[in-house]
Design an enzyme around this catalytic site. Sequence first.
Site, PDB file in Angstrom:
ATOM      1  N   LYS B 119       6.450 -46.465  19.945  1.00 56.19           N
ATOM      2  CA  LYS B 119       5.020 -46.551  20.258  1.00 56.19           C
ATOM      3  C   LYS B 119       4.266 -45.279  19.864  1.00 56.19           C
ATOM      4  O   LYS B 119       3.109 -45.334  19.475  1.00 56.19           O
ATOM      5  CB  LYS B 119       4.828 -46.833  21.746  1.00 56.19           C
ATOM      6  CG  LYS B 119       5.277 -48.227  22.135  1.00 56.19           C
ATOM      7  CD  LYS B 119       4.963 -48.526  23.583  1.00 56.19           C
ATOM      8  CE  LYS B 119       5.566 -49.854  23.999  1.00 56.19           C
ATOM      9  NZ  LYS B 119       5.238 -50.212  25.372  1.00 56.19           N
ATOM     10  N   LYS B 161       3.639 -43.455  29.224  1.00 56.47           N
ATOM     11  CA  LYS B 161       4.376 -44.583  28.640  1.00 56.47           C
ATOM     12  C   LYS B 161       5.599 -44.099  27.874  1.00 56.47           C
ATOM     13  O   LYS B 161       5.530 -43.108  27.153  1.00 56.47           O
ATOM     14  CB  LYS B 161       3.483 -45.362  27.670  1.00 56.47           C
ATOM     15  CG  LYS B 161       2.430 -46.208  28.326  1.00 56.47           C
ATOM     16  CD  LYS B 161       1.716 -47.031  27.264  1.00 56.47           C
ATOM     17  CE  LYS B 161       0.669 -47.946  27.890  1.00 56.47           C
ATOM     18  NZ  LYS B 161      -0.068 -48.679  26.848  1.00 56.47           N
ATOM     19  N   GLY B 167       8.607 -54.801  27.447  1.00 59.91           N
ATOM     20  CA  GLY B 167       8.881 -55.662  28.593  1.00 59.91           C
ATOM     21  C   GLY B 167       8.312 -55.139  29.895  1.00 59.91           C
ATOM     22  O   GLY B 167       8.790 -55.489  30.971  1.00 59.91           O
ATOM     23  N   GLY B 168       7.292 -54.300  29.793  1.00 61.95           N
ATOM     24  CA  GLY B 168       6.627 -53.809  31.002  1.00 61.95           C
ATOM     25  C   GLY B 168       7.351 -52.678  31.708  1.00 61.95           C
ATOM     26  O   GLY B 168       6.926 -52.235  32.774  1.00 61.95           O
ATOM     27  N   GLU B 203      -1.820 -41.501  27.846  1.00 63.34           N
ATOM     28  CA  GLU B 203      -3.150 -41.941  27.412  1.00 63.34           C
ATOM     29  C   GLU B 203      -3.980 -42.362  28.616  1.00 63.34           C
ATOM     30  O   GLU B 203      -3.473 -42.520  29.725  1.00 63.34           O
ATOM     31  CB  GLU B 203      -3.059 -43.058  26.350  1.00 63.34           C
ATOM     32  CG  GLU B 203      -2.466 -44.353  26.863  1.00 63.34           C
ATOM     33  CD  GLU B 203      -2.369 -45.440  25.785  1.00 63.34           C
ATOM     34  OE1 GLU B 203      -2.385 -45.130  24.587  1.00 63.34           O
ATOM     35  OE2 GLU B 203      -2.258 -46.611  26.176  1.00 63.34           O
ATOM     36  N   HIS B 211      -6.317 -57.589  27.969  1.00 61.94           N
ATOM     37  CA  HIS B 211      -5.292 -57.468  26.929  1.00 61.94           C
ATOM     38  C   HIS B 211      -5.628 -58.490  25.843  1.00 61.94           C
ATOM     39  O   HIS B 211      -5.538 -59.694  26.069  1.00 61.94           O
ATOM     40  CB  HIS B 211      -3.903 -57.737  27.529  1.00 61.94           C
ATOM     41  CG  HIS B 211      -2.803 -57.770  26.523  1.00 61.94           C
ATOM     42  ND1 HIS B 211      -1.781 -56.855  26.519  1.00 61.94           N
ATOM     43  CD2 HIS B 211      -2.569 -58.598  25.473  1.00 61.94           C
ATOM     44  CE1 HIS B 211      -0.970 -57.123  25.507  1.00 61.94           C
ATOM     45  NE2 HIS B 211      -1.417 -58.177  24.866  1.00 61.94           N
ATOM     46  N   LYS B 240       3.339 -60.863  30.601  1.00 65.22           N
ATOM     47  CA  LYS B 240       2.348 -61.924  30.442  1.00 65.22           C
ATOM     48  C   LYS B 240       2.795 -63.227  31.111  1.00 65.22           C
ATOM     49  O   LYS B 240       3.957 -63.583  31.062  1.00 65.22           O
ATOM     50  CB  LYS B 240       2.126 -62.186  28.958  1.00 65.22           C
ATOM     51  CG  LYS B 240       1.609 -60.972  28.203  1.00 65.22           C
ATOM     52  CD  LYS B 240       1.844 -61.111  26.712  1.00 65.22           C
ATOM     53  CE  LYS B 240       1.521 -59.796  26.013  1.00 65.22           C
ATOM     54  NZ  LYS B 240       1.972 -59.805  24.611  1.00 65.22           N
ATOM     55  N   GLU B 291      -0.217 -51.312  20.639  1.00 64.96           N
ATOM     56  CA  GLU B 291       1.066 -51.339  19.941  1.00 64.96           C
ATOM     57  C   GLU B 291       1.165 -52.551  19.019  1.00 64.96           C
ATOM     58  O   GLU B 291       0.318 -53.435  19.052  1.00 64.96           O
ATOM     59  CB  GLU B 291       2.219 -51.353  20.952  1.00 64.96           C
ATOM     60  CG  GLU B 291       2.219 -52.579  21.851  1.00 64.96           C
ATOM     61  CD  GLU B 291       3.395 -52.579  22.836  1.00 64.96           C
ATOM     62  OE1 GLU B 291       3.234 -51.991  23.930  1.00 64.96           O
ATOM     63  OE2 GLU B 291       4.448 -53.159  22.512  1.00 64.96           O
ATOM     64  N   ARG B 295       7.485 -59.252  15.464  1.00 64.09           N
ATOM     65  CA  ARG B 295       8.277 -60.475  15.623  1.00 64.09           C
ATOM     66  C   ARG B 295       7.335 -61.643  15.906  1.00 64.09           C
ATOM     67  O   ARG B 295       6.151 -61.438  16.119  1.00 64.09           O
ATOM     68  CB  ARG B 295       9.213 -60.308  16.825  1.00 64.09           C
ATOM     69  CG  ARG B 295       8.435 -59.970  18.096  1.00 64.09           C
ATOM     70  CD  ARG B 295       9.190 -60.121  19.376  1.00 64.09           C
ATOM     71  NE  ARG B 295       8.273 -60.129  20.489  1.00 64.09           N
ATOM     72  CZ  ARG B 295       7.805 -59.057  21.115  1.00 64.09           C
ATOM     73  NH1 ARG B 295       8.188 -57.854  20.750  1.00 64.09           N
ATOM     74  NH2 ARG B 295       6.946 -59.159  22.109  1.00 64.09           N
TER      75      ARG B 295
END
Lengths: 209, 454
Positions: B119, B161, B167-168, B203, B211, B240, B291, B295
């Site tokens: 990231k 982060k 995956g949170g 950040e 989102h 999500k 980010e 995929r």
Amino acid sequence: MSTNGTGTNGTTTSSGGTSSGGTSTIGAVGVGGAVEVHHEVLEVRQDALSELAEQAVALSRSLAGPLRRIALSRGEVTVEVDWQEAAAAPVAPAAPVAAVHAAAAPVPATAVAAPAEAGEAGAATHTVRAPLVGTFYTSPSPEEPPFVSTGDTVAVGQTLGIVEAMKLMNTIVSDVAGRVVEVVAGNGSPVEFDQPLVRIEPADAALAG
Amino acid sequence: MTPVFSKVLIANRGEIAVRVARACRSLGVGVVAVHSTADADSAVVRMADQAVNIGPAPSRFSYLNIPNIIEAALQTGADAIHPGYGFLSEDPDFAEVCADNGITFIGPRPDVMARLGNKASARSEMAAAGLPLLPGVVDPVATADEGAAIADDIGYPVVIKAAAGGGGRGITVVRDPAMFRQAYTATRRTAHSVFRDSTVYVERYLDRARHIEVQVLLDEHGGGVHLGERDCSVQRRHQKLVEEAPAAGLSPQQREEIGAAAVRGAQAVGYTGAGTFEFLLDDRGNFSFMEVNCRIQVEHPVTEMVTGLDLVREQILVAAGRPLSFRQEDVRLDGAAVECRINAEDPARGFTPTAGLLDVFDLPGGPGVRVDTGLTAGARISPHYDSLVAKLIAWGPDREQALARMRTALAEMRVEGRGVVTTRDLHLQVLNDPVFQAGQHHTGFLDGATALSA
């Protein structure tokens, strides 16, 4: 790129350092010697050196078996550790990595077949199964006789065949003593994980299954 | 059309494996399924031309077992591998091993994946491409002092982060400067233990942000389009739950701006295939890049519903070297679509995964309703893998009708079995919530909603 020589680091990095086995290990079965033993330290940044060293020491102490390889980097970071699985099988422990390297290639690494479920060919039969995906060979080379044939008596740790995978030869050894009832997989045939390779009638009937 | 590949090996399981198999079929491409011992009777195994057992139930010995997957491809003569999402889908090493063995990896180039997968480096790549970023630093933060100084500079709340996160996990929101050091150390520790990489960056954190993510598709010949955006603001613990396309309340100008920015960013790094650029939209209408996901994503069907495209088919064609058959001006967004992820999780017990045998598995139907699942009645929800049971997708000529169809579909759906609890009822609550219906929700919405209903 490439922070590793084997391309199998997904297994290692996802294992959290506590699970069993090195990168070429399938299930609870050791496939020793498939990974080279070497040390790589990649682009370690000066300001991170002490932290990395600390983590490396902690990691090496937390392993379930002897350290085989450690690769550290930082920034676009990877910490990779390969270790020898602590004797998972009751018999025929994985060959020491050093011994594998002493001999000329291709050197069969030692594998112990996955334990089988009971009953497929009668209650008194033990099935040796493929511990990995590859090509099964019943003899060391096309010119040589098969390792075992139907009716042969085999000892614990005796070679039954070879599964070639990713250009590495993995020796399949018997985990019971007994008599070969059937070599199920054909010479040169593709095998999947858990596929029956050889059926053995154990000398000790209690070991059937 | 002549087949693009002779056989594609699907290195995944569950609903996405079925989804990829369908795309292969529509292209006349053979399907090779690989599966763990636990998945020997799965839907994709039944659909496939060939199936290979690649290991025992735990993923690290099967779906993450690169040598066994490559061997399976070589044995079956598969000339391409589709990684789905999760597992090896964003592993540049796997993509490289595929290439070394003469197998096409269906995804972006390994070097591009490596740069975007981190990231922190993705942030700096996108800053260089001129994408807007949240106030923060592009470079990883080396010490707690440095991080605290950056936080003071950009203003609280801030978020720490993990650079390798996903995956949170590895995300810590800090509201009080006195808590910064503790949070910094804790996040580094989590990042180290979960991702084997303790690199973090800092950040600005937005409390009431949405989102918004943009689907892009690029070929190897310089062609590239965006396929509109998705709103994935309904989340719990940064994961999500409900996704929709298009994002409610976005102006055509905003849509064009964010879409063009995503394509520009993708082209700047030589991205090929399908990808997703994630952004935060603040309450004043400003976008900030977060980010890139290299995929196909779980929520891709909502984009398919509004564009009429098959994204997996396009992925396969692009990987085979075909140029895109359409340009940006050919992309039409029609109507609205919403997706609910029905997970085998118990919302009343902190979303603990539930496992068990599915006695009843009745799926909904009707106009505009689509269900993507890898399960059938009598199947077992395995504790070894993620808890996704089915994706329910509803399309309508407008958002209101899409949501109405989704409410009907949720009410029709029955998932029952001993010990099995799903998130279905929670989705019904979300769909019936006036804030969500008005399109006024943000990433903190679900926490608020559960608090109200409790």
